[in-house]
Scaffold this motif. Structure first.
Motif, PDB file in Angstrom:
ATOM      1  N   ASP A  40      36.287  23.121 -37.298  1.00 41.79           N
ATOM      2  CA  ASP A  40      35.932  23.627 -35.966  1.00 41.79           C
ATOM      3  C   ASP A  40      34.980  22.692 -35.220  1.00 41.79           C
ATOM      4  OD1 ASP A  40      37.485  25.869 -36.089  1.00 41.79           O
ATOM      5  OD2 ASP A  40      35.879  27.186 -36.810  1.00 41.79           O
ATOM      6  N   ARG A  41      34.308  21.798 -35.919  1.00 43.74           N
ATOM      7  CA  ARG A  41      33.269  20.981 -35.287  1.00 43.74           C
ATOM      8  C   ARG A  41      33.784  20.112 -34.133  1.00 43.74           C
ATOM      9  NH1 ARG A  41      29.225  19.217 -40.284  1.00 43.74           N
ATOM     10  NH2 ARG A  41      28.783  21.350 -40.935  1.00 43.74           N
ATOM     11  N   PRO A  42      34.962  19.475 -34.247  1.00 43.63           N
ATOM     12  CA  PRO A  42      35.427  18.681 -33.101  1.00 43.63           C
ATOM     13  C   PRO A  42      35.706  19.505 -31.849  1.00 43.63           C
ATOM     14  CG  PRO A  42      36.613  18.074 -35.121  1.00 43.63           C
ATOM     15  CD  PRO A  42      35.855  19.344 -35.414  1.00 43.63           C
ATOM     16  N   LYS A  43      35.837  20.843 -31.996  1.00 40.54           N
ATOM     17  CA  LYS A  43      36.203  21.687 -30.853  1.00 40.54           C
ATOM     18  C   LYS A  43      35.037  22.514 -30.318  1.00 40.54           C
ATOM     19  CE  LYS A  43      39.324  23.518 -33.536  1.00 40.54           C
ATOM     20  NZ  LYS A  43      40.380  24.385 -34.069  1.00 40.54           N
ATOM     21  N   VAL A  44      33.853  22.356 -30.929  1.00 35.45           N
ATOM     22  CA  VAL A  44      32.730  23.225 -30.568  1.00 35.45           C
ATOM     23  C   VAL A  44      32.400  23.145 -29.085  1.00 35.45           C
ATOM     24  CG1 VAL A  44      30.217  23.466 -30.813  1.00 35.45           C
ATOM     25  CG2 VAL A  44      31.666  23.353 -32.834  1.00 35.45           C
ATOM     26  N   PHE A  45      32.456  21.931 -28.502  1.00 33.45           N
ATOM     27  CA  PHE A  45      32.059  21.754 -27.100  1.00 33.45           C
ATOM     28  C   PHE A  45      33.242  21.908 -26.133  1.00 33.45           C
ATOM     29  CE2 PHE A  45      28.939  19.044 -29.455  1.00 33.45           C
ATOM     30  CZ  PHE A  45      27.842  19.863 -29.246  1.00 33.45           C
ATOM     31  N   ASP A  46      34.429  22.228 -26.654  1.00 35.47           N
ATOM     32  CA  ASP A  46      35.580  22.411 -25.775  1.00 35.47           C
ATOM     33  C   ASP A  46      35.429  23.715 -24.980  1.00 35.47           C
ATOM     34  OD1 ASP A  46      36.565  20.132 -26.832  1.00 35.47           O
ATOM     35  OD2 ASP A  46      38.136  21.072 -28.042  1.00 35.47           O
ATOM     36  N   PRO A  47      35.862  23.710 -23.708  1.00 32.13           N
ATOM     37  CA  PRO A  47      35.794  24.962 -22.941  1.00 32.13           C
ATOM     38  C   PRO A  47      36.727  26.017 -23.514  1.00 32.13           C
ATOM     39  CG  PRO A  47      36.988  23.265 -21.713  1.00 32.13           C
ATOM     40  CD  PRO A  47      36.405  22.594 -22.926  1.00 32.13           C
ATOM     41  N   PHE A 100      36.643  27.574 -26.258  1.00 32.91           N
ATOM     42  CA  PHE A 100      36.809  27.664 -27.705  1.00 32.91           C
ATOM     43  C   PHE A 100      35.775  28.640 -28.263  1.00 32.91           C
ATOM     44  CE2 PHE A 100      35.374  26.429 -31.956  1.00 32.91           C
ATOM     45  CZ  PHE A 100      36.557  26.617 -32.655  1.00 32.91           C
ATOM     46  N   THR A 101      36.250  29.672 -28.963  1.00 32.65           N
ATOM     47  CA  THR A 101      35.353  30.650 -29.566  1.00 32.65           C
ATOM     48  C   THR A 101      36.025  31.269 -30.777  1.00 32.65           C
ATOM     49  OG1 THR A 101      34.116  32.692 -29.231  1.00 32.65           O
ATOM     50  CG2 THR A 101      36.173  32.484 -28.018  1.00 32.65           C
ATOM     51  N   THR A 102      35.242  31.651 -31.765  1.00 35.41           N
ATOM     52  CA  THR A 102      35.764  32.375 -32.926  1.00 35.41           C
ATOM     53  C   THR A 102      35.502  33.871 -32.799  1.00 35.41           C
ATOM     54  OG1 THR A 102      33.671  31.994 -34.099  1.00 35.41           O
ATOM     55  CG2 THR A 102      35.421  30.371 -34.427  1.00 35.41           C
ATOM     56  N   GLY A 140      33.638  37.133 -26.860  1.00 30.60           N
ATOM     57  CA  GLY A 140      33.152  35.771 -26.661  1.00 30.60           C
ATOM     58  C   GLY A 140      33.957  35.041 -25.594  1.00 30.60           C
ATOM     59  N   SER A 141      33.275  34.308 -24.701  1.00 28.84           N
ATOM     60  CA  SER A 141      33.971  33.598 -23.613  1.00 28.84           C
ATOM     61  C   SER A 141      34.338  32.180 -23.996  1.00 28.84           C
ATOM     62  CB  SER A 141      33.077  33.565 -22.365  1.00 28.84           C
ATOM     63  OG  SER A 141      31.926  32.767 -22.595  1.00 28.84           O
ATOM     64  N   GLY A 142      33.641  31.589 -24.974  1.00 27.97           N
ATOM     65  CA  GLY A 142      33.905  30.207 -25.353  1.00 27.97           C
ATOM     66  C   GLY A 142      33.356  29.196 -24.375  1.00 27.97           C
TER      67      GLY A 142
END
Length: 437
Positions: free
Chosen positions: A374-381, A383-385, A391-393
């Motif tokens: 998940d780390r490469p996608k953490v800052f993507d708009p 993206f939320t678990t 959660g809006s992501g």
């Protein structure tokens, strides 16, 4: 310099190589030439090229002049004396070498190949030339077909270009709408964090105001009681002293708690201003973060989680406090929502390090951490678990945009601890600096 190195350079070659002056004097030769032409190994004095040939002086003079005038090798057939005193015809390629130190007296490099071998080579070359001619003919035909096709495609290209321009205009309009929506989302997030701050301040003010209210009510009751005694002429000196003590204590309690509430309100006022506008100012980093964390106390309600700030008390920077407040608020929200769920005694640590005009914020928690995938996608708009839990992501994407855009810095996820999340964002100490990301 060239004659000294000529034999060393050409000794590895299998064909005879000679270096001549434009008068025909041999000044250097390689090992193969020495082996084939016996005269070269029998004498230590300079040898004229004519002494190796069975050719007329006129032909030799003509070839020397021709070779000395050209930069490109020119072939000629020559008959040489060989080691076994027989004569062989060689195909010789001669070309002039003009050094910078001897512009007017060129040296001639003569490469000698057996004529039979040369003939085979030239036959192969002729075959390649014919093949090349055929390829050129086919290429010209292809080019003609392409030109014809281009004429037919020109109108289609113009039509396609017009269509692309129209789509590009639509795309630009869509990007403008997207940027407006993004700004609206950021404003909404800022108002949401401001709402959380209001709740925190309300919580902090509620206690001192409640104490003041209790002390004031008690003082009112005492005043009423002693007024009754006074009107009934039953007020004694001891009663008056007890009343004065009660009034003094109650006044002190009210004053102390009102000062505490005023301090909370003043802090909230500055934090609210920072959150609601984009003005830059100079802040004391530890004081600002401490006030911010106190205002975010509702995040820690009904939990055993704690926070700690490690920072030089004297550290000041020129920056956008509202952006920093938004970043820290979003990181804490992220920790509480994802990392510290179902964790007892959670800890959040913020360490600030000053290094060569840059300020590094090390944000850590001891929660469950972020999975590697998940780390490469953490800052993507978006993206939320926690999408199924509301959660809006957008929280971490806003953090990324504020750090890299508003503050001119960079942010990364570190792998230096085995447990919990670890973010590092670096910003300039002054707005006059830039960081290369």
């Amino acid at each position: 310099m060239l004659p000294d190195n000529f034999d060393r350079i050409t000794n590895a070659l299998q064909s005879p190589h000679l270096l001549l002056t434009n008068k025909g004097i041999i000044v250097s030769f390689n090992s193969r030439a020495k082996y084939i032409f016996p005269l070269l190994k029998q004498t230590s004095s300079m040898v004229h090229i004519s002494e190796l040939l069975n050719e007329s002086p006129d032909k030799i003079e003509r070839l020397l002049k021709m070779w000395s005038r050209t930069q490109t090798p020119l072939p000629s057939s020559l008959i040489f004396h060989e080691q076994n005193e027989s004569s062989s015809t060689y195909r010789c390629n001669g070309s002039a070498i003009r050094s910078s130190a001897n512009n007017h007296q060129p040296l001639i490099m003569l490469q000698c190949n057996n004529k039979e071998q040369s003939t085979a080579i030239f036959a192969t070359l002729n075959l390649k030339i014919e093949q090349l001619k055929h390829e050129i003919k086919e290429r010209r035909y292809t080019e003609q077909q392409i030109l014809l096709l281009n004429k037919n495609l020109e109108q289609s290209i113009n039509e396609r270009t017009a269509e692309l321009q129209h789509k590009n205009q639509e795309l630009n309009r869509f990007l403008a709408e997207l940027k407006s929506a993004q700004d609206q989302i950021i404003r909404s997030e800022r108002l949401a964090s401001l709402g959380g701050m209001v709740a925190g301040v309300a919580h902090e003010i509620n206690n001192p105001v409640g104490v003041c209210l209790t002390a004031s009510s008690h003082l009112t009751q005492q005043v009423s009681f002693y007024q009754t005694l006074y009107h009934q002429d039953k007020l004694t000196r001891n009663d008056l002293e007890r009343f004065l003590q009660t009034a003094s204590k109650s006044s002190a309690i009210i004053e102390s708690n009102l000062n505490r509430a005023a301090s909370q309100i003043g802090r909230f006022k500055q934090l609210a201003v920072d959150q609601s506008n984009d003005e830059a100012r100079i802040i004391n980093v530890k004081k600002y973060l401490t006030e911010l964390l106190l205002s975010l106390q509702p995040y820690f309600e009904n939990t055993s989680h704690t926070w700690n700030i490690i920072c030089d008390k004297a550290l000041t920077i020129e920056t956008y406090p509202g952006a920093i407040g938004q970043i820290i608020t979003n990181l804490i929200s992220n920790s509480m929502t994802h990392g510290l769920v179902d964790i007892d005694n959670g800890k959040i640590e913020i360490e600030i390090i000053q290094n060569k005009g840059l300020i590094q914020f090390h944000y850590k928690d001891n929660g469950i951490g972020i999975p590697l995938h998940d780390r490469p996608k953490v800052f993507d708009p978006f993206f939320t678990t926690k999408r199924n839990q509301g959660g809006s992501g957008l929280g971490m994407n806003i953090v990324y945009n504020l750090v890299t855009g508003k503050l001119g810095g960079n942010i990364s996820i570190e792998n230096k601890q085995s447990k919990g999340a670890y973010f590092v964002f670096t910003i300039p100490e002054s707005l006059q600096q830039n960081i290369v990301c």
